[in-house]
Structure formats: C-alpha cells, structure tokens
Design a protein around this motif. Structure first.
Motif, PDB file in Angstrom:
ATOM      1  N   ILE A  88       0.874  -1.227   0.238  1.00 55.77           N
ATOM      2  CA  ILE A  88       0.173   0.093  -0.012  1.00 55.77           C
ATOM      3  C   ILE A  88       0.725   1.368  -0.168  1.00 55.77           C
ATOM      4  O   ILE A  88       1.900   1.165   0.662  1.00 55.77           O
ATOM      5  CB  ILE A  88      -0.899   0.028   1.363  1.00 55.77           C
ATOM      6  CG1 ILE A  88      -1.835  -1.361   1.390  1.00 55.77           C
ATOM      7  CG2 ILE A  88      -1.528   1.353   1.035  1.00 55.77           C
ATOM      8  CD1 ILE A  88      -2.744  -1.374   2.243  1.00 55.77           C
ATOM      9  N   SER A  89       0.571   2.162  -0.645  1.00 55.05           N
ATOM     10  CA  SER A  89       1.233   3.380  -0.714  1.00 55.05           C
ATOM     11  C   SER A  89       0.217   4.631  -0.853  1.00 55.05           C
ATOM     12  O   SER A  89      -0.857   4.565  -1.010  1.00 55.05           O
ATOM     13  CB  SER A  89       1.974   3.586  -1.930  1.00 55.05           C
ATOM     14  OG  SER A  89       1.327   3.685  -3.021  1.00 55.05           O
ATOM     15  N   SER A  90       0.920   5.721   0.037  1.00 55.27           N
ATOM     16  CA  SER A  90       0.135   7.070   0.381  1.00 55.27           C
ATOM     17  C   SER A  90       1.038   8.236   0.418  1.00 55.27           C
ATOM     18  O   SER A  90       1.844   8.115   1.304  1.00 55.27           O
ATOM     19  CB  SER A  90      -0.885   6.814   1.567  1.00 55.27           C
ATOM     20  OG  SER A  90      -1.275   8.088   2.004  1.00 55.27           O
ATOM     21  N   GLY A  91       0.711   8.997  -0.638  1.00 57.25           N
ATOM     22  CA  GLY A  91       1.576  10.332  -0.360  1.00 57.25           C
ATOM     23  C   GLY A  91       1.282  10.980   0.920  1.00 57.25           C
ATOM     24  O   GLY A  91       2.143  12.011   1.531  1.00 57.25           O
ATOM     25  N   GLN A  92       0.060  10.994   1.458  1.00 59.08           N
ATOM     26  CA  GLN A  92      -0.492  11.497   2.930  1.00 59.08           C
ATOM     27  C   GLN A  92       0.193  10.978   3.967  1.00 59.08           C
ATOM     28  O   GLN A  92       0.117  11.338   5.097  1.00 59.08           O
ATOM     29  CB  GLN A  92      -1.845  11.675   2.908  1.00 59.08           C
ATOM     30  CG  GLN A  92      -2.574  12.803   1.903  1.00 59.08           C
ATOM     31  CD  GLN A  92      -2.634  11.858   0.497  1.00 59.08           C
ATOM     32  OE1 GLN A  92      -2.823  10.886   0.428  1.00 59.08           O
ATOM     33  NE2 GLN A  92      -2.818  12.963  -0.250  1.00 59.08           N
ATOM     34  N   GLY A  93       0.880   9.498   3.817  1.00 58.92           N
ATOM     35  CA  GLY A  93       1.208   9.038   5.243  1.00 58.92           C
ATOM     36  C   GLY A  93       0.564   7.697   5.632  1.00 58.92           C
ATOM     37  O   GLY A  93      -0.916   7.924   5.220  1.00 58.92           O
ATOM     38  N   LEU A  94       1.083   6.806   5.816  1.00 61.32           N
ATOM     39  CA  LEU A  94       0.438   5.635   6.818  1.00 61.32           C
ATOM     40  C   LEU A  94       0.664   5.851   8.140  1.00 61.32           C
ATOM     41  O   LEU A  94       1.718   5.789   8.649  1.00 61.32           O
ATOM     42  CB  LEU A  94       0.963   4.300   6.118  1.00 61.32           C
ATOM     43  CG  LEU A  94       0.792   4.100   4.492  1.00 61.32           C
ATOM     44  CD1 LEU A  94       1.615   2.899   4.050  1.00 61.32           C
ATOM     45  CD2 LEU A  94      -0.496   3.751   4.267  1.00 61.32           C
ATOM     46  N   ILE A  95      -0.538   5.837   8.776  1.00 66.57           N
ATOM     47  CA  ILE A  95      -0.398   5.915  10.147  1.00 66.57           C
ATOM     48  C   ILE A  95      -1.343   4.863  11.034  1.00 66.57           C
ATOM     49  O   ILE A  95      -1.264   4.918  12.226  1.00 66.57           O
ATOM     50  CB  ILE A  95      -0.839   7.199  10.455  1.00 66.57           C
ATOM     51  CG1 ILE A  95      -2.388   7.592  10.043  1.00 66.57           C
ATOM     52  CG2 ILE A  95       0.208   8.448  10.073  1.00 66.57           C
ATOM     53  CD1 ILE A  95      -3.044   8.793  10.593  1.00 66.57           C
ATOM     54  N   ASP A  96      -2.142   4.239  10.517  1.00 66.41           N
ATOM     55  CA  ASP A  96      -2.981   3.346  11.125  1.00 66.41           C
ATOM     56  C   ASP A  96      -3.050   1.829  10.888  1.00 66.41           C
ATOM     57  O   ASP A  96      -3.251   1.452   9.919  1.00 66.41           O
ATOM     58  CB  ASP A  96      -4.561   3.762  10.913  1.00 66.41           C
ATOM     59  CG  ASP A  96      -5.855   3.009  11.770  1.00 66.41           C
ATOM     60  OD1 ASP A  96      -5.307   2.127  12.415  1.00 66.41           O
ATOM     61  OD2 ASP A  96      -6.743   3.508  11.733  1.00 66.41           O
ATOM     62  N   PRO A  97      -2.276   1.302  12.046  1.00 64.15           N
ATOM     63  CA  PRO A  97      -1.949  -0.244  11.540  1.00 64.15           C
ATOM     64  C   PRO A  97      -3.014  -1.108  11.464  1.00 64.15           C
ATOM     65  O   PRO A  97      -2.976  -2.063  10.516  1.00 64.15           O
ATOM     66  CB  PRO A  97      -0.972  -0.707  12.809  1.00 64.15           C
ATOM     67  CG  PRO A  97      -0.725   0.562  13.610  1.00 64.15           C
ATOM     68  CD  PRO A  97      -1.628   1.629  13.087  1.00 64.15           C
ATOM     69  N   CYS A 109       6.711  -6.987   7.477  1.00 65.08           N
ATOM     70  CA  CYS A 109       6.449  -5.857   6.888  1.00 65.08           C
ATOM     71  C   CYS A 109       7.604  -4.918   6.970  1.00 65.08           C
ATOM     72  O   CYS A 109       8.305  -4.874   7.787  1.00 65.08           O
ATOM     73  CB  CYS A 109       5.116  -5.369   7.488  1.00 65.08           C
ATOM     74  SG  CYS A 109       3.782  -6.127   7.430  1.00 65.08           S
ATOM     75  N   SER A 110       7.543  -4.037   6.090  1.00 64.66           N
ATOM     76  CA  SER A 110       8.700  -2.763   5.872  1.00 64.66           C
ATOM     77  C   SER A 110       8.091  -1.498   5.727  1.00 64.66           C
ATOM     78  O   SER A 110       7.293  -1.596   4.424  1.00 64.66           O
ATOM     79  CB  SER A 110       9.658  -3.331   5.133  1.00 64.66           C
ATOM     80  OG  SER A 110      10.882  -2.211   5.013  1.00 64.66           O
ATOM     81  N   SER A 111       7.901  -0.525   6.223  1.00 62.22           N
ATOM     82  CA  SER A 111       7.467   0.709   5.788  1.00 62.22           C
ATOM     83  C   SER A 111       8.692   1.781   5.708  1.00 62.22           C
ATOM     84  O   SER A 111       9.380   2.098   6.736  1.00 62.22           O
ATOM     85  CB  SER A 111       6.279   0.997   6.886  1.00 62.22           C
ATOM     86  OG  SER A 111       5.672   2.404   6.378  1.00 62.22           O
ATOM     87  N   ASP A 112       8.243   2.917   4.877  1.00 68.21           N
ATOM     88  CA  ASP A 112       8.919   3.978   5.102  1.00 68.21           C
ATOM     89  C   ASP A 112       8.205   5.160   5.307  1.00 68.21           C
ATOM     90  O   ASP A 112       8.431   6.374   5.278  1.00 68.21           O
ATOM     91  CB  ASP A 112       9.790   4.359   3.637  1.00 68.21           C
ATOM     92  CG  ASP A 112       8.872   4.643   2.292  1.00 68.21           C
ATOM     93  OD1 ASP A 112       7.584   4.494   2.708  1.00 68.21           O
ATOM     94  OD2 ASP A 112       9.331   4.592   1.300  1.00 68.21           O
ATOM     95  N   GLY A 113       6.812   4.946   5.841  1.00 66.07           N
ATOM     96  CA  GLY A 113       5.802   5.799   6.203  1.00 66.07           C
ATOM     97  C   GLY A 113       4.978   6.325   5.138  1.00 66.07           C
ATOM     98  O   GLY A 113       3.890   6.664   5.370  1.00 66.07           O
ATOM     99  N   GLU A 114       5.449   6.174   4.022  1.00 62.38           N
ATOM    100  CA  GLU A 114       4.491   6.255   2.729  1.00 62.38           C
ATOM    101  C   GLU A 114       4.185   5.070   1.787  1.00 62.38           C
ATOM    102  O   GLU A 114       2.964   5.188   1.116  1.00 62.38           O
ATOM    103  CB  GLU A 114       4.941   7.488   1.868  1.00 62.38           C
ATOM    104  CG  GLU A 114       4.900   8.721   2.265  1.00 62.38           C
ATOM    105  CD  GLU A 114       5.529   9.967   1.367  1.00 62.38           C
ATOM    106  OE1 GLU A 114       5.803   9.614   0.197  1.00 62.38           O
ATOM    107  OE2 GLU A 114       5.447  11.161   1.848  1.00 62.38           O
TER     108      GLU A 114
END
Length: 188
Positions: free
Chosen positions: A124-133, A166-171
């Motif tokens: 999943i990607s989002s320019g607004q950021g991923l914040i809710d697991p 999982c691996s995230s960079d925030g977006e």
C-alpha cells in the motif's frame, strides 16, 4: 478519505519444485485511517501491521475450523527480509531481481528444508502517509480474503506455521506472509 493504490500478489507452493506466481492488477481504493492513536515510527508501524495480519489470519482460519497457525521465527525472518528488499529496491514480486524465490529465502534459514511453503504479498502506498496499523492490516487481509489464490494460502490445511514481515517508509508498506507446513523427516 485518501486516494491510494495497492497491489497484491499470491504465491502458492506445495512442492519445492513447483514454482508458480500470479500477479494482480493495480486497483484504486480508499484507506480510511484513524489518527487517534499514538504516532508510530516506521518500524513500530510495520510491527503493528504484522500483529494485525497474524491475528486476522488466525481469525479467518478459526471461522473455517482450521488449526491456528503458529508463529515461526525463521519464516518471519524470511518474510521481513523480502519485504525490506522489495522496499529498498522498489519492486513487488515473489522473485528477487536475482531470481530468488520464497524457497530460497526459507532455505537460507533452514538449509535442509523438507516442507511445503506458500507466500502472499501486498503493498500500500500513500503520499499523505500511513499511520493506522489496524486499518492497513485489515485492508490487506480483506483484499487477500477476496482473492481465491490468497485465500487458499490463508486457509490451507497444509500449513501449520506463519511468518509475517512488513517494511514501511511512512508512505509505503510492503508485507509478506510466508506459510510453512510441518517439517518432514529425512529419508535416510
């Protein structure tokens, strides 16, 4: 609601010699996230999504009368390593750019591998950021359960173990489920 894109891929493998991969299309969706929780680091977000996916996987199995999957460290290491690699090198595939499969990734930690394995991927990607697991993990599980090949891995009677990484960079977030059957005894 934020406009996002996601990709899902399923990989089902029962015998080490039978490699099959199926890629899904890009589908637009809306991920409704709550910002009420604490601010998480990228690593914390990834770990929380892993927990949600493991819990939801076992909830789906319980609904169908399947045994609950046990967490297995070596499967989780293989799953995390693959998600981190896909994040770092920006690809989504059951095969690394060098052609390594889930069998190779599991064999790295279990060289004398004699078991069935399977793999599901999602990003999943989002320019607004991923914040809710919880929202991220729930969406991934819902997508997998609405795909026959992913659902087959999740509900398979052949699997007893699961590693989620999982691996995230925030977006962006990449998640891998690696399923494992029971270890088979060597015929020596």
């Amino acid at each position: 609601m934020l406009n996002k894109k996601y990709f899902l891929i399923s990989f089902f493998l029962l015998l080490p010699t039978n490699l099959q991969a199926q890629e899904g299309p890009t589908i637009p969706f809306h991920l409704q996230q709550s910002d009420r929780g604490p601010k998480l680091s990228n690593q914390q977000l990834s770990q929380k999504v892993e927990e949600v996916i493991l819990q939801r996987t076992n909830q789906e199995r319980e609904k169908k009368g399947r045994i609950l999957l046990k967490e297995e460290d070596l499967l989780q290491k293989a799953a995390r390593e693959h998600s981190q690699d896909m994040m770092k090198r920006n690809y989504l595939s059951h095969f690394s750019p060098e052609g390594k499969s889930v069998l190779d990734r599991v064999a790295k930690y279990q060289p004398d591998m004699r078991r069935s394995v399977g793999e599901n991927l999602h990003t999943i990607s989002s320019g607004q950021g991923l914040i809710d697991p919880a929202a991220i993990g729930d969406l991934m599980m819902n997508d997998w359960m609405h795909s026959s090949s992913h659902r087959k891995n999740i509900l398979s009677k052949d699997f007893q173990y699961l590693g989620v990484g999982c691996s995230s960079d925030g977006e962006r977030i990449f998640c891998t489920q690696v399923f494992g059957g029971p270890l088979k005894k060597s015929k020596r």
